[in-house]
Design a protein around this motif. Structure first.
Motif, PDB file in Angstrom:
ATOM      1  N   ALA A 142       1.199  -1.155  -0.046  1.00 52.02           N
ATOM      2  CA  ALA A 142       0.005  -0.301   0.229  1.00 52.02           C
ATOM      3  C   ALA A 142       0.684   0.733  -0.016  1.00 52.02           C
ATOM      4  O   ALA A 142       2.167   1.879   0.673  1.00 52.02           O
ATOM      5  N   ALA A 143       0.517   2.079  -0.889  1.00 51.11           N
ATOM      6  CA  ALA A 143       1.252   3.651  -1.508  1.00 51.11           C
ATOM      7  C   ALA A 143       0.155   4.238  -1.038  1.00 51.11           C
ATOM      8  O   ALA A 143      -0.991   4.605  -1.360  1.00 51.11           O
ATOM      9  N   THR A 144       1.094   5.826  -0.261  1.00 48.79           N
ATOM     10  CA  THR A 144      -0.068   7.235  -0.283  1.00 48.79           C
ATOM     11  C   THR A 144       0.702   8.004  -2.223  1.00 48.79           C
ATOM     12  O   THR A 144       1.359   6.408  -2.763  1.00 48.79           O
ATOM     13  N   PRO A 148      -3.980   1.873  -2.987  1.00 49.60           N
ATOM     14  CA  PRO A 148      -4.185   2.959  -2.050  1.00 49.60           C
ATOM     15  C   PRO A 148      -4.010   3.081  -0.568  1.00 49.60           C
ATOM     16  O   PRO A 148      -4.931   2.070   0.031  1.00 49.60           O
ATOM     17  N   LEU A 149      -3.263   3.503   0.531  1.00 48.09           N
ATOM     18  CA  LEU A 149      -2.997   4.079   2.024  1.00 48.09           C
ATOM     19  C   LEU A 149      -3.205   5.282   1.883  1.00 48.09           C
ATOM     20  O   LEU A 149      -2.392   6.338   2.047  1.00 48.09           O
ATOM     21  N   THR A 150      -5.029   4.915   1.869  1.00 43.63           N
ATOM     22  CA  THR A 150      -5.951   6.581   2.422  1.00 43.63           C
ATOM     23  C   THR A 150      -5.726   6.604   4.064  1.00 43.63           C
ATOM     24  O   THR A 150      -5.773   7.505   4.600  1.00 43.63           O
ATOM     25  N   ASP A 151      -5.880   5.163   4.321  1.00 40.46           N
ATOM     26  CA  ASP A 151      -5.775   5.141   6.145  1.00 40.46           C
ATOM     27  C   ASP A 151      -4.638   4.522   6.666  1.00 40.46           C
ATOM     28  O   ASP A 151      -4.955   3.402   6.700  1.00 40.46           O
ATOM     29  N   LEU A 169      -2.503  -0.340   8.188  1.00 42.88           N
ATOM     30  CA  LEU A 169      -1.303  -0.913   9.070  1.00 42.88           C
ATOM     31  C   LEU A 169      -2.112  -2.021   9.765  1.00 42.88           C
ATOM     32  O   LEU A 169      -1.140  -3.178   9.973  1.00 42.88           O
ATOM     33  N   ALA A 170      -2.994  -2.107   9.501  1.00 46.93           N
ATOM     34  CA  ALA A 170      -3.461  -3.787  10.439  1.00 46.93           C
ATOM     35  C   ALA A 170      -3.613  -4.701   9.083  1.00 46.93           C
ATOM     36  O   ALA A 170      -3.303  -5.601   9.401  1.00 46.93           O
ATOM     37  N   LEU A 177       3.584   7.448   8.655  1.00 50.63           N
ATOM     38  CA  LEU A 177       2.847   6.655   9.197  1.00 50.63           C
ATOM     39  C   LEU A 177       3.162   6.118  10.229  1.00 50.63           C
ATOM     40  O   LEU A 177       4.309   6.780  11.234  1.00 50.63           O
ATOM     41  N   PRO A 178       1.809   5.677  11.238  1.00 49.20           N
ATOM     42  CA  PRO A 178       1.719   4.750  12.392  1.00 49.20           C
ATOM     43  C   PRO A 178       3.425   4.476  12.740  1.00 49.20           C
ATOM     44  O   PRO A 178       3.230   3.624  12.299  1.00 49.20           O
TER      45      PRO A 178
END
Length: 306
Positions: A102-104, A132-135, A140-141, A156-157
């Motif tokens: 997943a990527a922003t 898509p890395l939207t959330d 991460l989950a 990223l968290p």
């Protein structure tokens, strides 16, 4: 459940269905005829007492149960494959594998093109699927469950169950319409605050002040955001031919200077740089293909570092 009664090939079929989300493509992926894959899906549904995959448009959508099973089944199959060929070295030139990340928007525009070029040269049999890395929390989950192999992006968290690798740092620049830019003069702080701004916000813009607004406030200044855009690729084209100014990451901005009539100028305030990271889980240590991919990503990042 009696493990002796379970056909291991059903788990291979499940893995293919999860990755392809399409019965025919999943069948082709593992060398089955389409009716055989349909039969495998029926047996999987009976085995897990769940529909697992539902029709959605031209493909199939996994159920919650299927998503929960994806990580454990994928990990079990990877361990079985590793046990069956423990001494076989990983050769990217002949390897067949699908890696899902997943990527922003930033990762899509800056890192993924470099990765794609490297894969086509060194590992043409490895397929790369980019989500898509939207959330970031949701992504991460999914990474922790094994639905994703890696995350690429900024801000990223943290997670105690994941490994963070710094690819490089990114800095900010301003973009303006070329005809309205005086390259011989540095943009003043007053002009920067007075000009109408275009803003990229993946969340659609919620009016919350950013780090830039906080920096301007220290000087007693406030900017007006005239246009808020949901996609970063729209920013240069919104600026071109208008009096707008936008502040954006430098590597993204420079990719559009030959597509939109914009000029890149230095911001009049010192905006802190931010990190672009790659996050993965510890299972990569036991996966030769993932270890190679992570090294490939780092080599691509090396070409992007200033």
């Amino acid at each position: 459940m009696n493990l002796a009664a379970i056909d291991l090939n059903l788990l291979v079929a499940f893995e293919a269905l999860m990755e392809e989300r399409h019965v025919t493509r999943a069948a082709e992926r593992i060398g089955l005829a389409q009716p055989s894959m349909s039969s495998a899906l029926r047996r999987l549904r009976a085995l897990f007492a769940d529909e697992l995959f539902l029709r959605a448009g031209a493909g199939m959508q996994p159920t919650e149960k299927a998503l929960a099973l994806a990580g454990p089944i994928g990990e079990a199959l990877r361990q079985i494959r590793s046990a069956l060929v423990p001494d076989q070295g990983f050769d990217p030139a002949i390897a067949r594998r699908r890696i899902t990340i997943a990527a922003t928007d930033y990762g899509d525009l800056v890192v993924v093109p470099e990765l794609t070029r490297l894969l086509r040269i060194e590992a043409p049999g490895i397929d790369l699927a980019v989500r898509p890395l939207t959330d970031a929390t949701v992504a991460l989950a999914k990474l922790e469950r094994g639905e994703l192999d890696a995350l690429i992006g900024g801000h990223l968290p943290e997670s105690p169950r994941c490994v963070r690798h710094r690819l490089f740092e990114e800095r900010f620049v301003c973009v303006r319409d070329t005809a309205r830019t005086n390259r011989s003069e540095r943009l003043s702080l007053e002009d920067y605050a007075t000009l109408p701004h275009a803003l990229f916000s993946a969340a659609g813009g919620d009016g919350l002040p950013s780090v830039i607004d906080a920096l301007l406030a220290r000087h007693g200044l406030k900017r007006r955001v005239a246009v808020t855009l949901a996609h970063v690729v729209a920013v240069p084209f919104a600026v071109a031919g208008t009096d707008l100014i936008a502040t954006m990451s430098e590597r993204v901005a420079r990719r559009f200077t030959h597509l939109a009539d914009i000029a890149v100028v230095a911001p009049p305030i010192d905006i802190p740089a931010f990190a672009i990271d790659l996050i993965h889980t510890s299972r990569a240590a036991q996966d030769p293909a993932l270890r190679w991919f992570l090294d490939a990503a780092d080599r691509c990042a090396g070409r992007l570092r200033y």
